[in-house]
Design a protein around this motif. Sequence first.
Motif, PDB file in Angstrom:
ATOM      1  N   ASP A 133       0.814  -1.222   0.000  1.00  0.00           N
ATOM      2  CA  ASP A 133       0.000   0.000   0.000  1.00  0.00           C
ATOM      3  C   ASP A 133       0.841   1.262   0.000  1.00  0.00           C
ATOM      4  N   MET A 134       2.026   1.175   0.631  1.00  0.00           N
ATOM      5  CA  MET A 134       2.852   2.386   0.747  1.00  0.00           C
ATOM      6  C   MET A 134       3.224   2.932  -0.625  1.00  0.00           C
ATOM      7  N   GLY A 135       3.440   2.031  -1.601  1.00  0.00           N
ATOM      8  CA  GLY A 135       3.827   2.497  -2.929  1.00  0.00           C
ATOM      9  C   GLY A 135       2.640   2.833  -3.810  1.00  0.00           C
ATOM     10  N   GLU A 136       1.461   2.409  -3.361  1.00  0.00           N
ATOM     11  CA  GLU A 136       0.293   2.553  -4.224  1.00  0.00           C
ATOM     12  C   GLU A 136      -0.050   4.016  -4.526  1.00  0.00           C
ATOM     13  N   VAL A 137       0.170   4.891  -3.567  1.00  0.00           N
ATOM     14  CA  VAL A 137      -0.124   6.320  -3.803  1.00  0.00           C
ATOM     15  C   VAL A 137       0.643   6.836  -5.007  1.00  0.00           C
ATOM     16  N   PHE A 138       1.907   6.382  -5.112  1.00  0.00           N
ATOM     17  CA  PHE A 138       2.732   6.873  -6.228  1.00  0.00           C
ATOM     18  C   PHE A 138       2.283   6.238  -7.533  1.00  0.00           C
ATOM     19  N   GLN A 139       1.912   4.963  -7.448  1.00  0.00           N
ATOM     20  CA  GLN A 139       1.431   4.295  -8.648  1.00  0.00           C
ATOM     21  C   GLN A 139       0.188   5.016  -9.178  1.00  0.00           C
ATOM     22  N   ASP A 140      -0.766   5.285  -8.260  1.00  0.00           N
ATOM     23  CA  ASP A 140      -1.995   5.959  -8.671  1.00  0.00           C
ATOM     24  C   ASP A 140      -1.692   7.323  -9.271  1.00  0.00           C
ATOM     25  N   ALA A 141      -0.807   8.066  -8.585  1.00  0.00           N
ATOM     26  CA  ALA A 141      -0.502   9.414  -9.046  1.00  0.00           C
ATOM     27  C   ALA A 141       0.132   9.377 -10.434  1.00  0.00           C
ATOM     28  N   LEU A 142       1.084   8.453 -10.635  1.00  0.00           N
ATOM     29  CA  LEU A 142       1.785   8.376 -11.924  1.00  0.00           C
ATOM     30  C   LEU A 142       0.834   7.933 -13.031  1.00  0.00           C
ATOM     31  N   GLU A 143      -0.033   6.996 -12.710  1.00  0.00           N
ATOM     32  CA  GLU A 143      -0.969   6.524 -13.725  1.00  0.00           C
ATOM     33  C   GLU A 143      -1.997   7.599 -14.068  1.00  0.00           C
ATOM     34  N   GLU A 144      -2.243   8.448 -13.102  1.00  0.00           N
ATOM     35  CA  GLU A 144      -3.112   9.603 -13.335  1.00  0.00           C
ATOM     36  C   GLU A 144      -2.473  10.545 -14.344  1.00  0.00           C
ATOM     37  N   ILE A 145      -1.163  10.768 -14.163  1.00  0.00           N
ATOM     38  CA  ILE A 145      -0.432  11.689 -15.048  1.00  0.00           C
ATOM     39  C   ILE A 145      -0.398  11.146 -16.467  1.00  0.00           C
ATOM     40  N   SER A 146      -0.048   9.862 -16.580  1.00  0.00           N
ATOM     41  CA  SER A 146      -0.051   9.269 -17.920  1.00  0.00           C
ATOM     42  C   SER A 146      -0.460   7.807 -17.821  1.00  0.00           C
ATOM     43  N   PRO A 147      -1.516   7.428 -18.518  1.00  0.00           N
ATOM     44  CA  PRO A 147      -1.972   6.028 -18.468  1.00  0.00           C
ATOM     45  C   PRO A 147      -0.891   5.077 -18.977  1.00  0.00           C
ATOM     46  N   GLU A 148       0.114   5.614 -19.673  1.00  0.00           N
ATOM     47  CA  GLU A 148       1.163   4.743 -20.194  1.00  0.00           C
ATOM     48  C   GLU A 148       1.941   4.052 -19.068  1.00  0.00           C
ATOM     49  N   PHE A 149       1.922   4.659 -17.868  1.00  0.00           N
ATOM     50  CA  PHE A 149       2.605   4.046 -16.735  1.00  0.00           C
ATOM     51  C   PHE A 149       1.954   2.734 -16.305  1.00  0.00           C
ATOM     52  N   GLU A 150       0.769   2.459 -16.851  1.00  0.00           N
ATOM     53  CA  GLU A 150       0.104   1.193 -16.522  1.00  0.00           C
ATOM     54  C   GLU A 150       0.646   0.035 -17.364  1.00  0.00           C
ATOM     55  N   GLU A 151       1.362   0.406 -18.463  1.00  0.00           N
ATOM     56  CA  GLU A 151       1.755  -0.626 -19.419  1.00  0.00           C
ATOM     57  C   GLU A 151       3.054  -1.302 -19.014  1.00  0.00           C
ATOM     58  N   ALA A 152       3.046  -2.623 -18.945  1.00  0.00           N
ATOM     59  CA  ALA A 152       4.252  -3.371 -18.611  1.00  0.00           C
ATOM     60  C   ALA A 152       5.340  -3.136 -19.654  1.00  0.00           C
ATOM     61  N   GLN A 153       4.928  -3.128 -20.927  1.00  0.00           N
ATOM     62  CA  GLN A 153       5.896  -2.992 -22.029  1.00  0.00           C
ATOM     63  C   GLN A 153       6.570  -1.618 -22.003  1.00  0.00           C
ATOM     64  N   VAL A 154       5.770  -0.584 -21.676  1.00  0.00           N
ATOM     65  CA  VAL A 154       6.320   0.772 -21.607  1.00  0.00           C
ATOM     66  C   VAL A 154       7.436   0.831 -20.568  1.00  0.00           C
ATOM     67  N   TRP A 155       7.155   0.252 -19.434  1.00  0.00           N
ATOM     68  CA  TRP A 155       8.157   0.220 -18.369  1.00  0.00           C
ATOM     69  C   TRP A 155       9.405  -0.530 -18.830  1.00  0.00           C
ATOM     70  N   TYR A 156       9.179  -1.662 -19.476  1.00  0.00           N
ATOM     71  CA  TYR A 156      10.299  -2.488 -19.912  1.00  0.00           C
ATOM     72  C   TYR A 156      11.198  -1.702 -20.863  1.00  0.00           C
ATOM     73  N   ASP A 157      10.574  -1.038 -21.850  1.00  0.00           N
ATOM     74  CA  ASP A 157      11.347  -0.271 -22.819  1.00  0.00           C
ATOM     75  C   ASP A 157      12.062   0.886 -22.144  1.00  0.00           C
ATOM     76  N   MET A 158      11.324   1.537 -21.251  1.00  0.00           N
ATOM     77  CA  MET A 158      11.876   2.712 -20.587  1.00  0.00           C
ATOM     78  C   MET A 158      13.115   2.319 -19.772  1.00  0.00           C
ATOM     79  N   MET A 159      13.030   1.241 -19.019  1.00  0.00           N
ATOM     80  CA  MET A 159      14.124   0.877 -18.131  1.00  0.00           C
ATOM     81  C   MET A 159      15.279   0.214 -18.866  1.00  0.00           C
ATOM     82  N   SER A 160      14.977  -0.450 -20.008  1.00  0.00           N
ATOM     83  CA  SER A 160      16.090  -1.064 -20.736  1.00  0.00           C
ATOM     84  C   SER A 160      16.753  -0.047 -21.658  1.00  0.00           C
ATOM     85  N   GLY A 161      16.137   1.125 -21.815  1.00  0.00           N
ATOM     86  CA  GLY A 161      16.740   2.167 -22.625  1.00  0.00           C
ATOM     87  C   GLY A 161      16.550   1.962 -24.118  1.00  0.00           C
TER      88      GLY A 161
END
Lengths: 555, 371
Positions: A133-161
């Motif tokens: 739950d402690m991290g959920e506030v940030f997850q909600d906030a980030l997903e609010e800013i951009s729904p792309e933060f919900e995508e597993a693939q987006v994260w994968y691409d972003m973190m692998s560069g």
Amino acid sequence: MSDTSDTGPVLAADGTPLKRSLRRALRAQKMRALALIAPLLIFVLVAFIAPIADMLFRSVENQIVGNTLPMTVEELRDWDGEELPEETTFRALYFDLFLASEAKEHTKLGSRLNYEESGVSSLFRTTGRDVDDMGEVFQDALEEISPEFEEAQVWYDMMSGGEGADSNERLLSNQIGRLEQLESDIYSGDVGFVPGAAISDILPNTARAYSAFAAFVHFIDEDVVAEEDPWEAVYAALALDLEDPGTVTALATYDGPGADILRQAAAAELPPVDMQTAFIESNEDWSRVEYWEVIQTYSPPYTTGYFLNAVDMEKTTEGIALRDEDERIYGILFKRTMFMSMMITFSCIALGYPIAWILANLPARTANLLMILVLLPFWTSLLVRTSAWKVMLQQQGVINDVLVWLGLVADESRLVMINNQFGTIVAMTHILLPFMILPMYSVMQTIPPSYLRAAKSLGATPFTAFRRVYFPQSVPGIGAGSILVFILAIGYYITPEIVGGTTGTFISNRIAYHISTSLNWGLAAALGSILLAVVLILYWAYDKIVGIDNVKLGG
Amino acid sequence: MKLTKTLLATTALTVAAGASATAQEMADSMTLVSWGGAYQESQQKAYVEPYLANNPGVSATWDESSAEAVAKLRAMNEAGNVTWDLVDVVASDAMRLCDEGLAMELDHDEVLAAAPDGTDASDDFGDLIVSDCFVPQIVYSTTFGYRTDMVPEGTEPPSSICDVFDLETYPGKRSLQKRPIDNMEWALYCDGVAKDEIYDVLGTDEGVDRALAKLDTIKDQVVWWSAGAETPQLLADGEVFLGSTYNGRLFSAIAEQDQPIGMMWDMQSFDLDGWIVPAGLPEDRLARVMDFLKFATDTQRLADQAAYISYGPARESSAPLVGKHAELGIEMAPHMPTDPANATNVHIYDYEWWADNRDDLDAKFQAWLAQ
């Protein structure tokens, strides 16, 4: 006879030099001999040496704290122990605990530290449930800013560069190493993800949290990293990175995958990362310095804590101190174990000596018959004999009944002979008596009766003859019997448990308790090691005083 | 450790597969761990025999190791060779096994049968699911029995927990369990602490001293037991006037052996006993054990068990189905710890609190005993 001039090596029948042939034969013989004792050797190594070594190791081993909370331990290294640790420590704890609770290892650490401070167990258990739950506030906030933060693939691409970007292998292997320590396992193979070098410079916490997530997903969940939604901890890490103004500046010029949504997030207002408050909200005990002190004190991989505990001491912030008086128990138990084992040994000598003497001096037929009487209880189950003593000694038992019937004891004041030291000494003397009689008997058998007759014919009284001639020759038997009985007695467990009550129990009863009930194996190992050391010291002292060569188990 | 991981993966599979689990390959033997004695017999009769009758070709072996289950499971896990399939433990042990990662976490609604009226398993068991790894079977209690023929003439038989501490009215020895749990709570309660404040008081050093001081008043009259069979034996021998033990043991001493023993239910301490599935089972064994577990903890099976032993079924829906003792033909309901007449004043012991404070209090308790 034929050719004496040949000075070459003596040859065996097959033409090889005799020396070599002999050596080969001897070697074969040695190997055969070794093969014969090999089962015993292996058995002793596996069943005796290895467990003892393992036990000794357990009594100091304490890697669980550092393996479960590596970053927290690092942060706490320079903590002064005066005030509550700072936010950075709480953040380290958050990321450590998140991974540990995913791996379900945090409760183990809780029960380990609970041995040192009551309450840690539930502290870790309850907070382990809340870390999601402690991290959920940030997850909600980030997903609010951009729904792309919900995508597993987006994260994968972003973190692998993205394809072909420089990668940061070291960060990933660090995280795999952390997981290996946590799970005490070894992982190899391709995770299917490597963090990008550029992104891990800009977002160090996020890259670390995502790498840990990726390693976990691949090795433990056995899933594909790119298809899994990242943990809440990754979102929290991103929020943490974005709090740093340097990150925002660096992001302005970054053009890897996901750069635009990162810039969007950096521009937006994210909830502040305040793990200290979050932890204290989850369980207010996190605001108590004592608990942090315990984590700090027990963070090294090896500890003397178990041994200190085993001698009624404890580690405090001011150094090593005696425990509170109402918690000291092992000193009492060690002393009691020593005292009672000695009492039992002396009782066995007093009762066993005359019996052994009679056995050794009777004609063989009668002696054999009596021998059976000695051995009969020896062959009976230990539990049966102990329970029989219960029936004999209890207040409504046989002995008390007889005494009351004879009028020696009033019915209201029946003797208390069980559930105390007396009961233990009586029952254990009876059980261990054969171990005293048998070595004494075998030594006494070898003492020629003519020596006594000779002493008497030279004018000694029967007592002097016994004291100066017979007794000294029987001492090796007493020595052997005493060592056997004492060492057996010191580690006895079942009999004191059944007839010992509270004042007649031994240290071994506590060891058994810690092995099977409290599960504090480290403490049990420390107590066992001390007991082993005491026995070795006594053996050494015995060797110095009496000489181990004077111990005879037989003829 | 490797096993744990495979298990996590396979568990996810089996749980996800849900009802289709039966289609999977199932092992044809199980090793069940229990306490031996009358209790294990009741499990054998109520669940195992019917299950084996429904599943010919399957065999079940008992291991009477529940008393050392936690230590043995830990050792098995370290050795990487878990030989048990289903283990019967008390609730506090289940919590510890779950904490240590030695027991498998279960989704109760997925793996257990619903009540006949369709209520989900988790609602039917209710609060008794004290840990994610624990499937409750029975409610038992630690309570007191006394010798009816040793009650002093002209006095009423003991009816309050505080009579245990009243040596003047009820002289004679008492037997209590050699551990702080229950004894400390009873002592504080009889020292005037309100029931809902017991754990707050016990959480302080003064509270511990107060409880031990109360126990001090009877210390020299107490025989401490560690095995459940001891108190019934001590009562039968007339060694003690009253003593605590598990209610089922007292029931069998009274109803089956006709001993002159009476029950004293006041402040009986409720506890739970149930199953855990060890972590790290191979797929086929896990499938078998899940199948058995679903059967063995359904409403009818738990009610059937009460025909053999006086422990209350853990499911709410089983209570109305409790009938008569299988051999003696007596109504079982009045002998259950959960019967309203017996449960007028009960002590519910706090697992979480004890999980935290056990090590500390135990050291103090043992030091007190040894002095």
